[in-house]
Design a protein around this motif. Structure first.
Motif, mmCIF file in Angstrom:
data_model
loop_
_atom_site.group_PDB
_atom_site.id
_atom_site.type_symbol
_atom_site.label_atom_id
_atom_site.label_comp_id
_atom_site.label_asym_id
_atom_site.label_seq_id
_atom_site.Cartn_x
_atom_site.Cartn_y
_atom_site.Cartn_z
ATOM 1 N N SER A 201 0.824 -1.204 0.000
ATOM 2 C CA SER A 201 0.000 0.000 0.000
ATOM 3 C C SER A 201 0.862 1.259 0.000
ATOM 4 C CB SER A 201 -0.916 0.003 1.227
ATOM 5 O OG SER A 201 -1.530 1.259 1.395
ATOM 6 N N THR A 202 0.363 2.306 -0.640
ATOM 7 C CA THR A 202 1.073 3.592 -0.628
ATOM 8 C C THR A 202 1.096 4.175 0.786
ATOM 9 O OG1 THR A 202 -0.997 4.725 -1.227
ATOM 10 C CG2 THR A 202 0.508 4.129 -3.019
ATOM 11 N N VAL A 203 0.108 3.812 1.610
ATOM 12 C CA VAL A 203 0.095 4.279 2.995
ATOM 13 C C VAL A 203 1.289 3.702 3.742
ATOM 14 C CG1 VAL A 203 -1.191 4.276 5.174
ATOM 15 C CG2 VAL A 203 -2.409 4.525 3.004
ATOM 16 N N CYS A 204 1.579 2.444 3.495
ATOM 17 C CA CYS A 204 2.730 1.799 4.128
ATOM 18 C C CYS A 204 4.031 2.474 3.710
ATOM 19 C CB CYS A 204 2.749 0.317 3.770
ATOM 20 S SG CYS A 204 3.945 -0.671 4.702
ATOM 21 N N ASP A 205 4.084 2.934 2.458
ATOM 22 C CA ASP A 205 5.292 3.578 1.943
ATOM 23 C C ASP A 205 5.605 4.895 2.646
ATOM 24 O OD1 ASP A 205 5.701 1.538 0.158
ATOM 25 O OD2 ASP A 205 4.712 2.556 -1.525
ATOM 26 N N ARG A 206 4.609 5.506 3.301
ATOM 27 C CA ARG A 206 4.831 6.789 3.967
ATOM 28 C C ARG A 206 5.594 6.643 5.276
ATOM 29 N NH1 ARG A 206 -1.366 9.053 3.531
ATOM 30 N NH2 ARG A 206 -1.542 9.013 1.258
ATOM 31 N N ARG A 216 0.956 -7.992 5.816
ATOM 32 C CA ARG A 216 0.473 -6.772 6.457
ATOM 33 C C ARG A 216 1.636 -5.854 6.813
ATOM 34 N NH1 ARG A 216 -4.396 -6.289 4.583
ATOM 35 N NH2 ARG A 216 -5.781 -8.035 5.150
ATOM 36 N N CYS A 217 1.384 -4.550 6.666
ATOM 37 C CA CYS A 217 2.400 -3.537 6.957
ATOM 38 C C CYS A 217 2.619 -3.445 8.461
ATOM 39 C CB CYS A 217 1.934 -2.182 6.410
ATOM 40 S SG CYS A 217 3.120 -0.836 6.633
ATOM 41 N N ARG A 218 3.864 -3.497 8.841
ATOM 42 C CA ARG A 218 4.234 -3.362 10.241
ATOM 43 C C ARG A 218 4.873 -1.993 10.456
ATOM 44 N NH1 ARG A 218 3.155 -6.832 14.317
ATOM 45 N NH2 ARG A 218 5.301 -6.859 15.046
ATOM 46 N N TYR A 219 4.491 -1.327 11.525
ATOM 47 C CA TYR A 219 5.022 0.008 11.814
ATOM 48 C C TYR A 219 5.876 -0.063 13.076
ATOM 49 C CZ TYR A 219 2.333 0.869 16.025
ATOM 50 O OH TYR A 219 1.857 0.806 17.313
ATOM 51 N N GLU A 220 6.688 0.945 13.223
ATOM 52 C CA GLU A 220 7.498 1.109 14.424
ATOM 53 C C GLU A 220 7.686 2.595 14.676
ATOM 54 O OE1 GLU A 220 12.166 0.913 15.044
ATOM 55 O OE2 GLU A 220 11.273 -1.073 14.773
ATOM 56 N N GLY A 271 3.847 17.815 12.041
ATOM 57 C CA GLY A 271 3.720 18.340 10.686
ATOM 58 C C GLY A 271 3.940 17.331 9.581
ATOM 59 N N GLY A 272 4.163 16.062 9.906
ATOM 60 C CA GLY A 272 4.401 15.044 8.898
ATOM 61 C C GLY A 272 3.132 14.474 8.300
ATOM 62 N N PRO A 273 3.223 13.747 7.169
ATOM 63 C CA PRO A 273 2.033 13.264 6.458
ATOM 64 C C PRO A 273 1.264 12.180 7.200
ATOM 65 C CG PRO A 273 4.032 12.369 5.463
ATOM 66 C CD PRO A 273 4.466 13.403 6.453
ATOM 67 N N MET A 274 1.896 11.464 8.146
ATOM 68 C CA MET A 274 1.205 10.401 8.856
ATOM 69 C C MET A 274 0.567 10.854 10.162
ATOM 70 S SD MET A 274 1.100 7.644 7.134
ATOM 71 C CE MET A 274 0.782 6.358 8.336
ATOM 72 N N SER A 275 0.743 12.111 10.539
ATOM 73 C CA SER A 275 0.077 12.615 11.737
ATOM 74 C C SER A 275 -1.409 12.750 11.464
ATOM 75 C CB SER A 275 0.654 13.965 12.149
ATOM 76 O OG SER A 275 0.172 14.997 11.307
ATOM 77 N N PHE A 276 -2.185 12.906 12.513
ATOM 78 C CA PHE A 276 -3.624 13.088 12.332
ATOM 79 C C PHE A 276 -3.892 14.348 11.516
ATOM 80 C CE2 PHE A 276 -7.905 14.335 13.966
ATOM 81 C CZ PHE A 276 -8.596 13.243 13.466
#
Length: 483
Positions: A201-206, A216-220, A271-276
């Motif tokens: 997913s492009t969301v995972c790429d962010r 499934r995309c794993r975050y840290e 201010g980043g793209p993954m913040s709310f």
């Protein structure tokens, strides 16, 4: 889409731009600090918010209108959130201010160390997913919580609001490693709207630190001091009152450790793209406004999203971008004032270098404002000169300028002002810079020196002031309303 979370605190504020004052209550060069009232507020003796429900809000259920959620200081939900985090010689109690003060200062030192490392030195942990990391952080984190709904049907959760980070996350079942929180841990199996993000997913790429497990995309997310969260990235519905915000990318944390005790997770407002804020930018223009509740106040305040959050009549200061730290909100502070007089400090002390070092960050997660040592000492010495009539006592915790105000009904103290680039001057109410630190009448100047060139404007100095961020146009506004 516009949204609102509301927090109200009754304090006075004056903002001056050039020779023209936009004032709510105009301060003279000196103010009267009501000692008993300030001590009572600092003790957090008002009723707590452990049973706070989701506000119904003014929305119509589809994200329109206003979104309202109470914003509460972490001490409000003591002992539910803080009891697991605060241990002061096994003598902590709900009625004692001193243990909570010391615990708060310990949290604050760790928070500032984290910011220094991540901004100034780029020291961020690079952990493999599933690896065991021991942070040793046993204090709670985040001074301000909001109560939101996660999933469908919504499960009420307290989350920390943090303007200095981007990821939105909550602890999730099954929990391999979780800290104590005041609400039941969120179980995605009980949510009809939970959807795990695929690795392609492009969301995972962010995400900066990603992994892949069973497609499934794993975050840290690592916070520089060893505290961290790891888990699955998912799309989920968040509820603010009756307003539903669908398909928000959140972290579902299965391994979590560190400075988050009490809250279920964190609402990143950086201010980043993954913040709310970043995820809503296309609909809200990355605009939001907040008011932080004062310590011990029984009132509530606001966190509002959307163009409607931008008040008319605010004093606007340009935001300064830092490519090395795009999540943080930098402002152009150029000087400090005490008692109506500008302290002789070079503007260069507060300036961000071409390489991105130094500068001034506004942060909701830091309590006490820090200045580089040179600036702090000049500022502190000026304040001491103008309070020579008040009885001094030894320093307490991170504070070196303290007074014995036991028995005083009110005291005369000099005003404290921030001078910003372009002319605006923000003058603080006395309770935002002279705060109680124990139950014995000891008050301290709520500023501290920084070992680096970075300055941080903390939440004690922001309390009760309406603060608005217009990310699309690059401005932060102060006022015109008090909360």
């Amino acid at each position: 889409m516009e949204g609102v979370l509301v927090l109200v605190v009754c304090v006075a504020l004056v903002i001056t731009t050039g020779a023209t004052a936009t004032s709510i209550t105009t301060y003279p060069d000196f103010q009267q600090l009501n000692v008993p009232a300030a001590a009572a507020a600092g003790s957090g003796s008002n009723s707590d918010y452990t049973s706070t429900k989701l506000d119904d809000g003014d929305g119509d259920g589809d994200g329109g209108g206003r979104w309202k959620v109470k914003v509460v200081h972490r001490d409000k939900i003591f002992p539910a959130a803080a009891a697991a985090a605060v241990s002061y010689n096994n003598k902590s109690s709900k009625s004692s201010h001193e243990p909570r003060f010391h615990a708060r200062m310990k949290r604050d030192v760790k928070r500032v160390d984290s910011l220094m490392r991540s901004i100034e030195f780029k020291v961020m942990s690079a952990m493999d997913f599933g690896s065991e990391v021991v942070s040793g952080m046993e204090q709670g984190s985040g001074e301000y919580f909001v109560r939101i709904g996660v999933g469908s049907p919504p499960r009420s959760q307290y989350v920390v609001i943090d303007s200095g980070s981007d990821i939105v996350w909550v602890q999730c079942q099954p929990c391999t490693q979780c800290y104590h929180q005041s609400d039941p841990i969120f179980d995605p199996a009980n949510s009809a709207s939970y959807f795990g993000v695929s690795c392609t997913s492009t969301v995972c790429d962010r995400l900066q630190n990603t992994g892949c497990h069973e497609g499934r995309c794993r975050y840290e997310a690592s916070y520089g001091d060893g505290s961290y969260t790891q888990g699955t990235l998912a799309l989920e519905t968040l509820t603010f009152g009756r307003a539903l915000i669908r398909n928000v990318a959140i972290g579902c944390g299965h391994m979590n450790r560190g400075m988050f005790v009490g809250a279920a997770g964190l609402l990143g407002l950086g201010g980043g793209p993954m913040s709310f804020v970043g995820q809503l930018a296309g609909q809200t223009g990355a605009a939001f406004s907040y008011c932080l509740v004062s310590r011990g106040d029984a009132t509530t305040g606001s966190l509002e999203f959307g163009r409607g959050a931008m008040p008319v009549g605010a004093a606007w200061v340009p935001l300064i971008r830092n490519q090395r730290a795009p999540s943080f909100y930098y402002v152009g502070l150029v000087g400090l004032g005490v008692g109506g007089m500008r302290v002789p400090i070079s503007e260069d002390v507060f300036r961000q270098t071409e390489l991105g070092y130094g500068g001034v960050v506004m942060d909701t997660g830091t309590a006490v404002t820090r200045f580089p040592t040179l600036a702090y000492e000049a500022f502190r010495d000026t304040f001491i000169q103008q309070t020579a009539n008040l009885p001094r006592v030894s320093g307490v915790s991170i504070f070196d300028t303290c007074y014995d105000l036991n028995g005083f009904v009110s005291v005369r103290v000099p005003t404290v002002s921030f001078y910003f680039s372009g002319g605006p001057i923000l003058t603080l109410p006395a309770r935002n810079f002279l705060i109680p630190v124990d139950d014995k009448g000891t008050f301290c100047l709520a500023f501290a020196p920084s070992s680096s060139g970075l300055s941080i404007i903390g939440n004690i100095q922001q309390e009760g002031i309406q603060i608005s961020f217009d990310g699309a146009n690059g401005f932060v506004g102060f006022g015109p309303n008090v909360c």
